[in-house]
Design an enzyme around this catalytic site. Sequence first.
Site, PDB file in Angstrom:
ATOM      1  N   SER A   1       0.867  -1.183   0.000  1.00 18.79           N
ATOM      2  CA  SER A   1       0.000   0.000   0.000  1.00 18.79           C
ATOM      3  C   SER A   1       0.906   1.238   0.000  1.00 18.79           C
ATOM      4  CB  SER A   1      -0.948  -0.064   1.195  1.00 18.79           C
ATOM      5  OG  SER A   1      -1.917   0.963   1.113  1.00 18.79           O
TER       6      SER A   1
ATOM      7  N   MET B   1      -0.075   1.360   5.026  1.00 13.70           N
ATOM      8  CA  MET B   1      -0.920   1.689   6.163  1.00 13.70           C
ATOM      9  C   MET B   1      -2.080   0.696   6.164  1.00 13.70           C
ATOM     10  SD  MET B   1      -0.530   4.221   8.248  1.00 13.70           S
ATOM     11  CE  MET B   1      -1.474   4.745   9.665  1.00 13.70           C
TER      12      MET B   1
END
Length: 350
Positions: A165, A285
């Site tokens: 991510s 995250m």
Amino acid sequence: MTRPPSRIRVLVVEDSAFNRRALTEMLASAPDIEVVAKATDGDEGLRLALTHQPDAITLDLGLPGLDGFTFLRLLMAKAPTPVVVVSAYSRKEDVFQALDLGAVDFIAKPTRRISRDFLAIREELIAKVRNLRSARKGAHYDDIDVPAASVHTPRKLRIAVIGASTGGPPAIEHLVRALPPQLPLGIAIVQHMPAQFTRTFAERLARGARYEVVEARDGDFLGTGKVLIAPGGHHLTLVESESRVRAVVTRRDTEKYVPSIDRLFDSAASLAARFEVAGVVLTGMGDDGKEGVKRLSSAGAMTIAESEESAVIFGMPHEAIRTGAVRQVLPLRGIAMALARFGRGTDKVP
Ligand code: CA
């Protein structure tokens, strides 16, 4: 009495007066964010970054004076600060260069100057600026040199599934570029990213890699030397089809993460009885991939998470490690070595 956490101090670097005002208003609407300075060109931006030492910077790449890339180079050398790039859709390729130069994240600017479009990015912008708090300052990936294969390589396809991510694009670039060719390795990747950017990302990867890299389409086969990138806004899963491995691409809008790392890992876990499988959780995250590594590990696959040493945001890898299902915790360089060993069949998968 507990002190309220200090506010996130943001510098806005943007030459368009309209965008500057819109960005400032959006950020200022969050109680935990404070815009401490605004710059209208790159030179002023750098000066204000050095004097204010903000916690985060929003950066437009097309700037008069110092352009966005030069700004990033100088900023990362003088005062490493987490940056979120605010980019036009027409400059997709630039985004990935900016990420490689040390920007942590990006957000796509609305195409029209209509306030409703700007409102739509408000939440995304605020969330991304908040994430920058967890980013390691000045995180940067060096090129990785993996020695060429000289040992026996197994002929049967081995499958690596990778999830990333925030901070992922440069990590994936360095990882895929480092992998030696001629390994019987097929790779499927989920990188959380807005829909219109994944094709550009795949094209950029294809130019630097010795593997064939494509944005996955439904029905694509995952063969040796091939890398499939999940298209933004869609899920990518793998199925076995007449002893080959085929990509299934489905559109889903309602889930938390689209594309989903858990879904890709889940599908790879169900292939682990017939193929050697490795799953890798990179920087990011959130907690996507957490359920997936559990499934992979139970199915006997190799599981790896990026270590805090190299992860730009040690969120997702940490969540995966906490499950107890991750067998190796390695910096990106070590992950490249481990995947090369896995591809060569010199890494025993218990
Ligand atoms: Ca501009």
